[in-house]
Design a protein around this motif. Structure first.
Motif, PDB file in Angstrom:
ATOM      1  N   ALA A  59       0.975  -1.118   0.020  1.00  0.00           N
ATOM      2  CA  ALA A  59       0.239   0.092   0.039  1.00  0.00           C
ATOM      3  C   ALA A  59       0.719   1.124  -0.072  1.00  0.00           C
ATOM      4  N   ALA A  60       1.719   1.187   0.648  1.00  0.00           N
ATOM      5  CA  ALA A  60       2.753   2.434   0.932  1.00  0.00           C
ATOM      6  C   ALA A  60       3.362   2.653  -0.465  1.00  0.00           C
ATOM      7  N   ARG A  61       3.699   1.486  -1.415  1.00  0.00           N
ATOM      8  CA  ARG A  61       4.255   1.682  -2.746  1.00  0.00           C
ATOM      9  C   ARG A  61       2.930   1.867  -3.852  1.00  0.00           C
ATOM     10  N   GLY A  62       2.091   2.373  -3.187  1.00  0.00           N
ATOM     11  CA  GLY A  62       0.865   2.567  -4.251  1.00  0.00           C
ATOM     12  C   GLY A  62      -0.054   1.645  -4.551  1.00  0.00           C
ATOM     13  N   ALA A  63       0.024   0.365  -4.191  1.00  0.00           N
ATOM     14  CA  ALA A  63      -0.752  -0.649  -4.417  1.00  0.00           C
ATOM     15  C   ALA A  63      -2.290  -0.273  -3.871  1.00  0.00           C
ATOM     16  N   ARG A  64      -3.202  -0.660  -4.966  1.00  0.00           N
ATOM     17  CA  ARG A  64      -4.652  -0.510  -4.568  1.00  0.00           C
ATOM     18  C   ARG A  64      -5.569  -1.776  -4.500  1.00  0.00           C
ATOM     19  N   SER A  65      -4.968  -2.875  -4.890  1.00  0.00           N
ATOM     20  CA  SER A  65      -5.784  -3.928  -4.730  1.00  0.00           C
ATOM     21  C   SER A  65      -4.929  -5.180  -4.486  1.00  0.00           C
ATOM     22  N   LEU A  66      -5.042  -6.302  -3.667  1.00  0.00           N
ATOM     23  CA  LEU A  66      -4.315  -7.491  -3.668  1.00  0.00           C
ATOM     24  C   LEU A  66      -5.320  -8.461  -4.624  1.00  0.00           C
ATOM     25  N   LEU A  67      -4.464  -9.126  -5.283  1.00  0.00           N
ATOM     26  CA  LEU A  67      -5.154  -9.665  -6.388  1.00  0.00           C
ATOM     27  C   LEU A  67      -4.656 -11.344  -6.061  1.00  0.00           C
ATOM     28  N   ILE A  68      -5.717 -12.135  -6.067  1.00  0.00           N
ATOM     29  CA  ILE A  68      -5.318 -13.533  -5.800  1.00  0.00           C
ATOM     30  C   ILE A  68      -4.850 -14.016  -7.123  1.00  0.00           C
ATOM     31  N   GLY A  69      -3.422 -14.492  -7.229  1.00  0.00           N
ATOM     32  CA  GLY A  69      -2.962 -14.787  -8.429  1.00  0.00           C
ATOM     33  C   GLY A  69      -2.747 -16.456  -8.457  1.00  0.00           C
ATOM     34  N   VAL A  70      -3.349 -17.240  -7.655  1.00  0.00           N
ATOM     35  CA  VAL A  70      -3.065 -18.720  -7.640  1.00  0.00           C
ATOM     36  C   VAL A  70      -4.540 -19.354  -7.508  1.00  0.00           C
ATOM     37  N   ALA A  71      -4.650 -20.557  -7.932  1.00  0.00           N
ATOM     38  CA  ALA A  71      -5.804 -21.439  -7.668  1.00  0.00           C
ATOM     39  C   ALA A  71      -5.951 -22.314  -6.733  1.00  0.00           C
ATOM     40  N   PRO A  72      -6.721 -22.100  -5.806  1.00  0.00           N
ATOM     41  CA  PRO A  72      -6.500 -23.196  -4.674  1.00  0.00           C
ATOM     42  C   PRO A  72      -7.126 -24.650  -5.308  1.00  0.00           C
ATOM     43  N   VAL A  73      -6.640 -25.768  -4.839  1.00  0.00           N
ATOM     44  CA  VAL A  73      -7.285 -27.150  -5.473  1.00  0.00           C
ATOM     45  C   VAL A  73      -8.845 -27.031  -4.784  1.00  0.00           C
ATOM     46  N   GLY A  74      -9.482 -27.236  -5.900  1.00  0.00           N
ATOM     47  CA  GLY A  74     -10.940 -27.471  -5.223  1.00  0.00           C
ATOM     48  C   GLY A  74     -11.719 -26.029  -5.616  1.00  0.00           C
ATOM     49  N   GLY A  75     -11.002 -24.995  -5.423  1.00  0.00           N
ATOM     50  CA  GLY A  75     -11.783 -23.741  -5.940  1.00  0.00           C
ATOM     51  C   GLY A  75     -12.073 -22.946  -4.802  1.00  0.00           C
ATOM     52  N   GLN A  76     -12.187 -23.637  -3.514  1.00  0.00           N
ATOM     53  CA  GLN A  76     -12.627 -22.869  -2.372  1.00  0.00           C
ATOM     54  C   GLN A  76     -11.369 -22.131  -1.903  1.00  0.00           C
ATOM     55  N   LEU A  77     -11.810 -21.075  -0.829  1.00  0.00           N
ATOM     56  CA  LEU A  77     -10.695 -20.260  -0.330  1.00  0.00           C
ATOM     57  C   LEU A  77     -10.311 -20.891   0.955  1.00  0.00           C
ATOM     58  N   PRO A  78      -8.883 -21.367   1.099  1.00  0.00           N
ATOM     59  CA  PRO A  78      -8.400 -22.072   2.382  1.00  0.00           C
ATOM     60  C   PRO A  78      -8.541 -20.877   3.363  1.00  0.00           C
ATOM     61  N   GLU A  79      -8.999 -21.596   4.688  1.00  0.00           N
ATOM     62  CA  GLU A  79      -8.995 -20.760   5.917  1.00  0.00           C
ATOM     63  C   GLU A  79      -7.508 -19.971   6.056  1.00  0.00           C
ATOM     64  N   ALA A  80      -6.360 -20.615   5.926  1.00  0.00           N
ATOM     65  CA  ALA A  80      -4.957 -20.103   6.065  1.00  0.00           C
ATOM     66  C   ALA A  80      -4.881 -19.038   5.366  1.00  0.00           C
ATOM     67  N   TRP A  81      -5.698 -18.541   4.305  1.00  0.00           N
ATOM     68  CA  TRP A  81      -5.411 -17.315   3.541  1.00  0.00           C
ATOM     69  C   TRP A  81      -6.031 -16.072   4.115  1.00  0.00           C
ATOM     70  N   HIS A  82      -7.210 -16.445   4.902  1.00  0.00           N
ATOM     71  CA  HIS A  82      -8.068 -15.194   5.510  1.00  0.00           C
ATOM     72  C   HIS A  82      -6.957 -14.262   6.086  1.00  0.00           C
ATOM     73  N   ALA A  83      -6.211 -14.560   6.932  1.00  0.00           N
ATOM     74  CA  ALA A  83      -5.576 -13.521   7.751  1.00  0.00           C
ATOM     75  C   ALA A  83      -4.797 -12.580   6.657  1.00  0.00           C
ATOM     76  N   SER A  84      -4.283 -13.190   5.528  1.00  0.00           N
ATOM     77  CA  SER A  84      -3.540 -12.044   4.645  1.00  0.00           C
ATOM     78  C   SER A  84      -4.759 -11.240   3.844  1.00  0.00           C
ATOM     79  N   LEU A  85      -5.907 -11.709   3.516  1.00  0.00           N
ATOM     80  CA  LEU A  85      -6.569 -11.176   2.959  1.00  0.00           C
ATOM     81  C   LEU A  85      -7.288  -9.970   3.765  1.00  0.00           C
ATOM     82  N   LEU A  86      -7.697 -10.222   5.241  1.00  0.00           N
ATOM     83  CA  LEU A  86      -7.989  -9.515   6.108  1.00  0.00           C
ATOM     84  C   LEU A  86      -6.892  -8.225   6.211  1.00  0.00           C
ATOM     85  N   ALA A  87      -5.737  -8.636   6.229  1.00  0.00           N
ATOM     86  CA  ALA A  87      -4.654  -7.706   6.348  1.00  0.00           C
ATOM     87  C   ALA A  87      -4.659  -6.531   5.233  1.00  0.00           C
ATOM     88  N   ALA A  88      -4.939  -7.144   4.191  1.00  0.00           N
ATOM     89  CA  ALA A  88      -4.957  -6.618   2.964  1.00  0.00           C
ATOM     90  C   ALA A  88      -6.031  -5.371   2.782  1.00  0.00           C
TER      91      ALA A  88
END
Lengths: 344, 344
Positions: A59-88
């Motif tokens: 964000a300090a370098r100007g980013a406006r969005s976090l983009l999920i650039g990978v496909a989780p197996v099964g298409g669901q969003l793993p719980e382990a990713w939540h913290a990063s998305l909330l931080a974003a």
């Protein structure tokens, strides 16, 4: 139409397999200037060569969005990713996802986004109310990529063509019709996700009236010969009203991907099949090139495949990542009357 | 796939204009045995000739669903109708609607339906999870109605053909692809309401594997030449894998309805355009007849139009509501090899 705030922080999570990181790699290759960094959760996560940044550093370098650039197996969003998305979200970033699961259905994300005034973009799903197509001829010029199959280079051809046209000073806009294309350009419509009645209407909305010399270069989808997706292709073709068509083909492929009982048409037959449908909504439609995906061939074999396609169709043939794109731009800019139309 | 409990009580509300009661009139004409009565709110409401019944009287005579047979101006459900719909739910009836607004979004109806264990059918909207098409050839036989335009008799042709086939002892099933058709048959898929990626997959699901001599007679949608709906038509064509095609045409129409800049193709050109796409998923596909909507013509002119269509295509030509349907059934049952294929 989806409209996304760029630049991006590319989220790679804990993905080690490059095949699952196709979205991030596409963004890096085609929108490098829109990617400020990568966010990796472990030491063994794939490194795609961007600066490692936390959401707040990005964000300090100007980013406006976090983009999920990978496909989780099964298409669901793993719980382990939540913290990063909330931080974003806390750091001031929107989130962009092409996953099947909708971000807004995950309560923690929906709550945080609402509280912080951030946007959750699910580019696989369209929320826009779309019109029924009118068939009215629009101003400006349009090029549409069509193919003998899915997944053989229509998006990359459109991106490369847009870049080559701009380099010559032509006013050209890439128009995305699929999720990776939307992420690259920051806007577009995932045409295969609209309700069937609105396919052509969505295509009309995607490339509105424009200045007479402006070109929309439209990413194609599917193929007219595809047993599952031909309806999407035909609606996109009608609504796009292309002046110029580029046929995309993989010379190493003889049957439809995942549909081995469905042989691919020859490039001549494909051109002959597309043209009458294109002319239904734009009588001036013509093919201006054949784009070959020669990634599996060595330089000499690629050159031979390109020469062969040219000899068979009379059209400029090229590999957009390798060879010959300038001749296609020349053909697009030439007066239609001045050249013979292939396979009319 | 929508599955509806019949017979129906047809709800006419306070509608006086027959044009707004097309759904009820279609039900009365094509599924008379499934209509136990009509529910009219005022003396001046249109009378379509069925017994006037309250919801509880209808339930006592065996009705299982109240069907909204009229279109309110604007597509919304008038407040004044709520009491009748609630009374129907209380009387033990499900509710069937083809309106734009979803019944379940009306809190009073959703609450009553949940409390009473009734179903709210919004046939314009599909809730079924649909598969991507596989292109796998299915067992049994299929006939698909295709057209030069929308709204020229594809549904009535399919219904009449099914009836004529059954009268000869042939095991035939009408397969509905639009909302009135679904109401008439009690099941089907509103194909123009599915997500674009699933058009052909929905068509595959609609006519599953069947006994070798069984015929599915599939209602068509749109037209391959239609600037707004061709994508729906092509996906339905691919997924239906028809053995037999019937071309539906209105001899009095020269341009596409509501799209005056789009001339209709000749019947010969239409046949030539449909056939290669049909053969992509069923190489044995052939045309077996031309269905003409001659409702605007007198008997002599109708006969002349039918003779002309036969002379031009070599196919049995007919008006399903008037003349000649038996010859089409003969053609369907004839060995494909034994006859010349028109416009191949």
């Amino acid at each position: 139409m989806t409209d996304i705030a760029k630049p991006y922080l590319l989220f790679l999570a804990d993905t080690e397999n490059p095949t699952l990181a196709k979205t991030a790699l596409g963004l890096r290759d085609w929108a490098r200037e829109d990617c400020v960094g990568q966010l990796r959760l472990t030491q063994s996560t794939l490194d795609i060569g961007l600066p490692d940044l936390s959401p707040s550093e990005a964000a300090a370098r100007g980013a406006r969005s976090l983009l999920i650039g990978v496909a989780p197996v099964g298409g669901q969003l793993p719980e382990a990713w939540h913290a990063s998305l909330l931080a974003a979200l806390e750091a001031g970033l929107d989130i962009v996802s092409g996953l099947h699961v909708r971000l807004e259905t995950i309560p923690a994300l929906a709550e945080a986004a609402a509280r912080l005034g951030r946007r959750l973009h699910d580019v696989r799903h369209t929320k826009t109310a779309l019109p029924i197509a009118t068939g009215r001829k629009r101003t400006g010029k349009r090029a549409l990529m069509v193919g003998t199959d899915c997944a053989l280079g229509k998006k990359y051809t459109a991106l490369a063509l847009t870049k080559a046209m701009r380099a010559r000073g032509i006013d050209a806009t890439f128009r995305a019709t699929g999720q990776t294309g939307i992420m690259i350009s920051g806007s577009g419509i995932a045409i295969d996700a609209v309700v069937a009645d609105f396919i052509a209407g969505a295509a009309e909305a995607l490339s509105p009236d424009a200045a007479p010399d402006h070109w929309d270069v439209i990413e194609g989808q599917g193929a007219l010969f595809h047993p599952a997706y031909a309806g999407v292709t035909l609606g996109l073709l009608h609504g796009s009203q292309p002046d110029a068509l580029v046929l995309c083909h993989d010379p190493g492929r003889s049957v439809t991907s995942f549909f081995p009982d469905y042989p691919l048409p020859s490039i001549e037959d494909a051109i002959a099949a597309y043209l009458p449908h294109a002319r239904r909504t734009n009588p001036a439609a013509r093919f201006v090139g054949v784009s070959l995906n020669t990634s599996a061939l060595d330089e000499r074999a690629a050159r031979r495949a390109i020469e062969d396609a040219h000899a068979r169709t009379g059209l400029p043939a090229f590999d957009p990542l390798r060879l010959g794109i300038e001749a296609v731009v020349d053909e697009m800019l030439s007066a239609p009357q001045a050249r013979a139309v292939a396979a009319a």
